[in-house]
Design a protein around this motif. Structure first.
Motif, short mmCIF file in Angstrom:
data_model
loop_
_atom_site.label_atom_id
_atom_site.label_comp_id
_atom_site.label_asym_id
_atom_site.label_seq_id
_atom_site.Cartn_x
_atom_site.Cartn_y
_atom_site.Cartn_z
N THR A 79 -5.35 8.98 -13.64
CA THR A 79 -6.08 10.23 -13.80
C THR A 79 -5.77 10.82 -15.16
OG1 THR A 79 -5.99 10.68 -11.43
CG2 THR A 79 -6.46 12.54 -12.86
N SER A 81 -6.02 14.19 -17.15
CA SER A 81 -6.25 15.63 -16.96
C SER A 81 -7.00 16.18 -18.16
CB SER A 81 -4.92 16.36 -16.81
OG SER A 81 -4.25 15.89 -15.68
N HIS A 85 -12.71 19.10 -15.99
CA HIS A 85 -12.22 18.50 -14.74
C HIS A 85 -11.38 17.27 -15.06
CE1 HIS A 85 -15.18 15.30 -15.28
NE2 HIS A 85 -16.05 16.25 -15.57
N ASP A 86 -10.63 16.82 -14.07
CA ASP A 86 -9.87 15.59 -14.23
C ASP A 86 -10.81 14.40 -14.07
OD1 ASP A 86 -7.65 17.16 -14.45
OD2 ASP A 86 -6.93 16.81 -12.42
#
Length: 102
Positions: A79, A81, A85-86
């Motif tokens: 993921t 960040s 949004h991620d």
């Protein structure tokens, strides 16, 4: 355990970057999934997923993939960040390319 497997077709655009001592490729696969609907018919759904590979894997992928080639990929989900949004992408740990007949 963070291990994912994918089978899909290569999409034409990819990004290759060289840094001082390494390199990275970001490329995309169109992953098709067939599902049975309530009526009993099959529906095909497509997902476009982002993959990232580094170093010699990045160079091998850059030098050998073409649009519509099929790839089998083993990857780990990551993921990033960011705003707004991620974003989830997949870091390639192993792969096999099957050239298209084009």
């Amino acid at each position: 355990m963070n291990k994912c497997f994918f089978l899909g077709r290569v999409v034409s655009n990819f990004e290759f970057e060289e840094f001082s001592k390494t390199c990275r490729i970001i490329f995309y696969l169109n992953i098709e999934e067939k599902r049975k609907t309530k009526s009993g018919k099959y529906k095909t759904m497509s997902n476009l997923l982002a993959f990232e590979a580094w170093d010699t894997a990045a160079m091998a992928i850059r030098d050998n993939i073409r649009e519509d080639d099929t790839m089998i990929i083993e990857a780990a989900a990551r993921t990033h960040s960011g705003y707004p949004h991620d974003e989830t992408f997949f870091r390639v740990t192993n792969f096999k390319i099957f050239p298209s007949d084009n």
